[in-house]
Design an enzyme around this catalytic site. Sequence first.
Site, mmCIF file in Angstrom:
data_model
loop_
_atom_site.group_PDB
_atom_site.id
_atom_site.type_symbol
_atom_site.label_atom_id
_atom_site.label_comp_id
_atom_site.label_asym_id
_atom_site.label_seq_id
_atom_site.Cartn_x
_atom_site.Cartn_y
_atom_site.Cartn_z
ATOM 1 N N GLU A 99 -16.850 -41.269 -58.198
ATOM 2 C CA GLU A 99 -15.855 -42.155 -58.386
ATOM 3 C C GLU A 99 -15.709 -42.989 -57.146
ATOM 4 O OE1 GLU A 99 -13.759 -38.201 -58.669
ATOM 5 O OE2 GLU A 99 -14.540 -39.744 -56.566
ATOM 6 N N TYR A 111 -25.283 -48.224 -59.460
ATOM 7 C CA TYR A 111 -24.405 -46.218 -60.067
ATOM 8 C C TYR A 111 -24.821 -46.937 -61.992
ATOM 9 C CZ TYR A 111 -22.130 -45.761 -56.323
ATOM 10 O OH TYR A 111 -21.751 -45.457 -54.475
#
Length: 159
Positions: A99, A111
């Site tokens: 998250e 990411y």
Amino acid sequence: MIDADIRDVLRIEEQSFSTTWPSNAFFQELHDNKLAHYYVGRIGDRLVAYGGIWVILEDSHVTTIAVLPEFRGRRYGEQILLHLLDQAIDRGASWMTLEVRESNTAAQGLYRKYGFTTVSNRKGYYSDNNENALVMWAGNLKSDIYKNRLRALRATLYG
């Protein structure tokens, strides 16, 4: 990460997050959670970054990544993420999830660089300000395509 690292990890935690883990959380993760794996990054004797994952069968979950503020922007967070991916793969994971705050576009970019895509949004996930979290996943970690991606990214990072 070992017990002796926890004091330095908590200092980084306090400088990195508005809501921090309780002081005993890392100790419990190291000693009580068989799914947990935590790592630190050092420059000389100075601990400057840390990260952790849980590996549950073929799934892995990034629990935390942080870098001392004065060392950010030098790719230490990326080195920790790459190490977490390597460890997850070595431990049999085919997938990784995490998250990230909607406002943390720098982390989201990192990411995505490593193959994570946004799959959902958790409304009000962060208790300090009710900010939403993006749930991101990277899959097929053990595939030749992903291994080649990691090899190329590693060469760029350390090349």
